[in-house]
Motif scaffolding. Structure first.
Motif, PDB file in Angstrom:
ATOM      1  N   GLU A 152       0.880  -1.159   0.000  1.00 10.69           N
ATOM      2  CA  GLU A 152       0.000   0.000   0.000  1.00 10.69           C
ATOM      3  C   GLU A 152       0.922   1.214   0.000  1.00 10.69           C
ATOM      4  OE1 GLU A 152      -3.805   1.228   2.556  1.00 10.69           O
ATOM      5  OE2 GLU A 152      -1.934   1.303   3.720  1.00 10.69           O
ATOM      6  N   LYS A 204      -1.112   4.228 -12.558  1.00 12.98           N
ATOM      7  CA  LYS A 204      -1.036   4.168 -11.096  1.00 12.98           C
ATOM      8  C   LYS A 204      -0.279   5.320 -10.462  1.00 12.98           C
ATOM      9  CE  LYS A 204      -1.634  -0.747 -10.524  1.00 12.98           C
ATOM     10  NZ  LYS A 204      -2.038  -1.424  -9.330  1.00 12.98           N
ATOM     11  N   ASP A 205       0.215   6.263 -11.233  1.00  9.00           N
ATOM     12  CA  ASP A 205       0.997   7.378 -10.680  1.00  9.00           C
ATOM     13  C   ASP A 205       2.166   6.877  -9.833  1.00  9.00           C
ATOM     14  OD1 ASP A 205      -0.638   9.279 -11.885  1.00  9.00           O
ATOM     15  OD2 ASP A 205      -1.922   9.491 -10.135  1.00  9.00           O
ATOM     16  N   LEU A 206       2.822   5.815 -10.305  1.00  8.01           N
ATOM     17  CA  LEU A 206       3.977   5.250  -9.602  1.00  8.01           C
ATOM     18  C   LEU A 206       5.202   5.303 -10.494  1.00  8.01           C
ATOM     19  CD1 LEU A 206       2.403   2.039  -8.036  1.00  8.01           C
ATOM     20  CD2 LEU A 206       3.042   4.133  -6.827  1.00  8.01           C
ATOM     21  N   ASN A 227       4.883   6.977  -5.027  1.00  2.71           N
ATOM     22  CA  ASN A 227       3.552   7.406  -5.467  1.00  2.71           C
ATOM     23  C   ASN A 227       3.563   8.924  -5.614  1.00  2.71           C
ATOM     24  OD1 ASN A 227       0.870   8.099  -5.788  1.00  2.71           O
ATOM     25  ND2 ASN A 227       0.127   6.780  -4.140  1.00  2.71           N
ATOM     26  N   ARG A 240      -3.752   9.587  -4.975  1.00  2.00           N
ATOM     27  CA  ARG A 240      -4.548   8.456  -4.485  1.00  2.00           C
ATOM     28  C   ARG A 240      -3.629   7.364  -3.962  1.00  2.00           C
ATOM     29  NH1 ARG A 240      -6.958   6.256  -9.526  1.00  2.00           N
ATOM     30  NH2 ARG A 240      -4.916   6.924 -10.176  1.00  2.00           N
ATOM     31  N   THR A 241      -4.068   6.665  -2.948  1.00  2.00           N
ATOM     32  CA  THR A 241      -3.323   5.507  -2.452  1.00  2.00           C
ATOM     33  C   THR A 241      -3.324   4.430  -3.535  1.00  2.00           C
ATOM     34  OG1 THR A 241      -3.947   6.010  -0.179  1.00  2.00           O
ATOM     35  CG2 THR A 241      -3.237   3.753  -0.623  1.00  2.00           C
ATOM     36  N   GLN A 242      -2.158   3.828  -3.738  1.00  2.00           N
ATOM     37  CA  GLN A 242      -2.039   2.774  -4.744  1.00  2.00           C
ATOM     38  C   GLN A 242      -1.800   1.434  -4.052  1.00  2.00           C
ATOM     39  OE1 GLN A 242      -2.690   3.120  -7.900  1.00  2.00           O
ATOM     40  NE2 GLN A 242      -2.922   5.339  -7.762  1.00  2.00           N
ATOM     41  N   TYR A 243      -2.369   0.393  -4.623  1.00  2.00           N
ATOM     42  CA  TYR A 243      -2.257  -0.947  -4.068  1.00  2.00           C
ATOM     43  C   TYR A 243      -1.604  -1.871  -5.097  1.00  2.00           C
ATOM     44  CZ  TYR A 243      -5.533   1.011  -0.752  1.00  2.00           C
ATOM     45  OH  TYR A 243      -6.129   1.827   0.188  1.00  2.00           O
TER      46      TYR A 243
END
Length: 157
Positions: free
Chosen positions: A47, A82-84, A113, A117-120
């Motif tokens: 997370e 995912k903005d990662l 990140n 938003r939180t990414q999983y």
């Protein structure tokens, strides 16, 4: 004895950070027969909060020729979907990182990140890709120094 050219191995037991059994290590692999990159995988569910980086060890090491480097990039879709991205943008694994005395060449990845938003990420999900590349050296400004450790060790005196 077969001469090793380039490939991947499981890190020796004493330097493994995640998996207690080498059978559980998730080895890099190409997605298709024409893929340039070898996918590297998340070793557990992650997370990642906005503005946060998550570091993890893969328990995998890479070997290659002395005039090669293994460059690790984010997967193409990660920035878009995912903005990662990889926190240090591109990770460089030198040939002498393999089996070094500091961590046996264990490859670590830090995802960052940069979104809101939180990414999983799920265990086993491909999160980065590594590409073997040849490189050249200059006529001058080289070194005779030898690696004495793992991550970040080449700038320590």
């Amino acid at each position: 004895m077969i001469k090793k050219t380039r490939g991947f191995e499981v890190v020796v037991d004493e330097y493994r950070k995640v998996f207690t059994s080498s059978a559980d290590v998730i080895m890099p692999k190409r997605g298709t027969q024409h893929s340039a990159g070898y996918d590297l995988f998340a070793v557990s569910d992650l997370e990642i909060l906005p503005g946060e980086g998550k570091f993890f060890w893969t328990d995998v090491k890479v070997y290659m020729q002395n005039d090669e480097v293994f460059e690790i990039y984010p997967r193409s879709s990660f920035g878009i979907k995912k903005d990662l991205k990889i926190k240090n943008t591109v990770a460089i694994i030198d040939s002498d990182y393999y089996s070094n005395i500091g961590n046996d060449g264990n490859i670590g990845i830090c995802l960052w990140n940069f979104g809101d938003r939180t990414q999983y990420i799920k265990k086993g999900e491909a999160v980065a890709q590594g590409i073997f590349t040849k490189f050249l050296v200059s006529d001058n400004c080289n070194t005779d120094e030898v690696r004495t450790g793992g991550t970040g060790s080449t700038d320590k005196k």
